[in-house]
Design an enzyme around this catalytic site. Structure first.
Site, mmCIF file in Angstrom:
data_model
loop_
_atom_site.group_PDB
_atom_site.id
_atom_site.type_symbol
_atom_site.label_atom_id
_atom_site.label_comp_id
_atom_site.label_asym_id
_atom_site.label_seq_id
_atom_site.Cartn_x
_atom_site.Cartn_y
_atom_site.Cartn_z
ATOM 1 N N LYS A 166 30.636 41.523 22.542
ATOM 2 C CA LYS A 166 32.206 40.711 22.454
ATOM 3 C C LYS A 166 32.161 39.154 22.004
ATOM 4 C CE LYS A 166 35.233 38.868 25.531
ATOM 5 N NZ LYS A 166 35.718 39.902 26.844
ATOM 6 N N ASP A 177 65.936 25.114 43.137
ATOM 7 C CA ASP A 177 64.695 24.642 41.915
ATOM 8 C C ASP A 177 63.914 25.334 41.639
ATOM 9 O OD1 ASP A 177 64.112 23.613 44.362
ATOM 10 O OD2 ASP A 177 63.724 21.664 43.866
ATOM 11 N N ASP A 224 31.675 43.755 27.364
ATOM 12 C CA ASP A 224 30.557 42.668 26.946
ATOM 13 C C ASP A 224 29.701 42.624 27.942
ATOM 14 O OD1 ASP A 224 31.529 41.257 29.231
ATOM 15 O OD2 ASP A 224 33.232 40.575 28.507
HETATM 16 C C1 R5P Z 1 36.402 38.391 30.577
HETATM 17 O O1 R5P Z 1 34.791 38.186 30.304
HETATM 18 C C2 R5P Z 1 36.502 39.522 31.694
HETATM 19 O O2 R5P Z 1 35.598 40.111 31.562
HETATM 20 C C3 R5P Z 1 37.744 40.712 30.638
HETATM 21 O O3 R5P Z 1 37.110 40.768 29.686
HETATM 22 C C4 R5P Z 1 38.536 39.897 30.420
HETATM 23 O O4 R5P Z 1 39.542 39.078 31.165
HETATM 24 C C5 R5P Z 1 40.413 40.935 29.454
HETATM 25 O O5 R5P Z 1 40.664 40.225 28.374
HETATM 26 P P1 R5P Z 1 41.354 40.983 27.612
HETATM 27 O O6 R5P Z 1 42.122 41.818 28.383
HETATM 28 O O7 R5P Z 1 42.390 39.501 27.200
HETATM 29 O O8 R5P Z 1 40.665 40.986 26.631
#
Ligand code: R5P
Length: 305
Positions: free
Chosen positions: A192, A34, A168
């Site tokens: 972002k 399982d 970001d």
């Molecule tokens: C978010 O704040 C992280 O630092 C990454 O930028 C994020 O997790 C990346 O995720 P994805 O590739 O899905 O955009």
């Protein structure tokens, strides 16, 4: 000292053991029909320090359960301490309440890691520098940035035409740290926006001066949207060459395919997360964190003597 590996990244565990001139200790991980698991330590470890290597990437729930069971098994078998090496710490992004009514997943994970007897945690490029504060046990927070700096120097990418870009605002600290390792390579960042309900990412604008080449740096690539949207914006702003460095290749959904088809020319990641052969793509280079982790044990064993 005895090294144990869960099943999430055995190649990394083997490399760490090789760096330390030792072998992985035998561990039975039996899977019932399982899907439930039973873990059993297969050698005498009374009084030994146990090191458990287990990144908790996808499937995070299964990998966490294995880690909990291994920690319990080594403690019940008489290990004097259990150090968990979790190069990728699953659920770390839900480290606070974003919207009313949510759980704080990271806190649940931390409480469980401590409850099963883990005495120390070694992690790599955590999503936030505040995460170690959530733990009561000591946390060593290692980083892949020195490996990235070495590779950027090896490629001969110079400060005169290259800008380090955070995809970001949350990653600016990371980019500043890398810049310091590269004689103050110029930096910029992207604004972002992520829709918390749908996960849709938008790159809205660039803050800072760009050059001919951009090197984006992040803690992880999951769907790839953050990097791909940011690369589109950089391309629109005249950047000719875009490379990305991200510590954790979480690579969910169609990420490898989308990254290969994007404006990005080189994708550098590390082996904190195991990458199946089917997820490799031509633009990908994997740097190993094994030596950095092994050094941790060499240094500590010297201090302990
Ligand atoms: C978010 O704040 C992280 O630092 C990454 O930028 C994020 O997790 C990346 O995720 P994805 O590739 O899905 O955009």
């Amino acid at each position: 000292m005895k090294i144990f590996s869960g099943s999430s990244n055995r190649p990394l565990a083997k490399k760490i053991a090789r760096e330390l001139n030792t072998k992985i200790s035998p561990l039975e991980i039996f899977i019932f029909p399982d899907g439930e698991r039973r873990v059993r330590v297969e050698e005498e470890i009374v009084g030994e320090k146990a090191i458990i290597i287990q990144p908790t990437s996808t499937p995070a729930d299964q990998n966490y359960m294995e880690l909990f069971f291994i920690a319990d098994a080594v403690k019940r078998s008489g290990a004097s301490s259990a150090t968990a090496v979790v190069p990728y710490l699953g659920y770390q992004r839900q480290d606070h309440i974003f919207r009313d009514g949510e759980s704080v997943s990271l806190e649940v994970i931390v409480k469980t890691l401590e409850a099963v007897g883990i005495n120390k945690l070694i992690a790599f490029d955590l999503h936030s520098i505040k995460i170690p504060e959530v733990f009561k046990i000591p946390v060593t927070h290692l980083s892949a940035l020195p490996l990235f700096a070495k590779e950027i120097e090896r490629r001969g990418w110079k400060n005169s035409d290259t800008v380090l870009v955070s995809p970001d605002k949350g990653g600016i600290r990371r980019v500043k740290m890398l810049s310091e390792l590269l004689t103050n390579m110029p930096i910029a960042s992207i604004e972002k926006q992520r829709d918390l309900a749908t996960g849709r990412v938008q790159a809205l604008g660039v803050d800072g001066k760009l050059g001919k080449r951009a090197i984006m740096v992040d803690d992880m690539i999951s769907s790839g949207s953050t990097m791909i949207k940011a690369a589109e914006l950089l391309h629109e702003n005249g950047v000719e060459d875009i490379a990305v460095f991200a510590t954790h290749p979480v690579f969910s959904d169609q990420a490898p395919k989308l990254l290969q088809e994007s404006y990005i020319s080189d994708v550098y990641v590390t082996d904190t997360v195991y990458i199946p052969l089917s997820s490799y793509f031509p633009k990908l280079t994997v740097l190993s964190v094994a030596e950095t982790i092994a050094e941790e044990f060499k240094e500590n064993s010297i201090q302990e003597k």
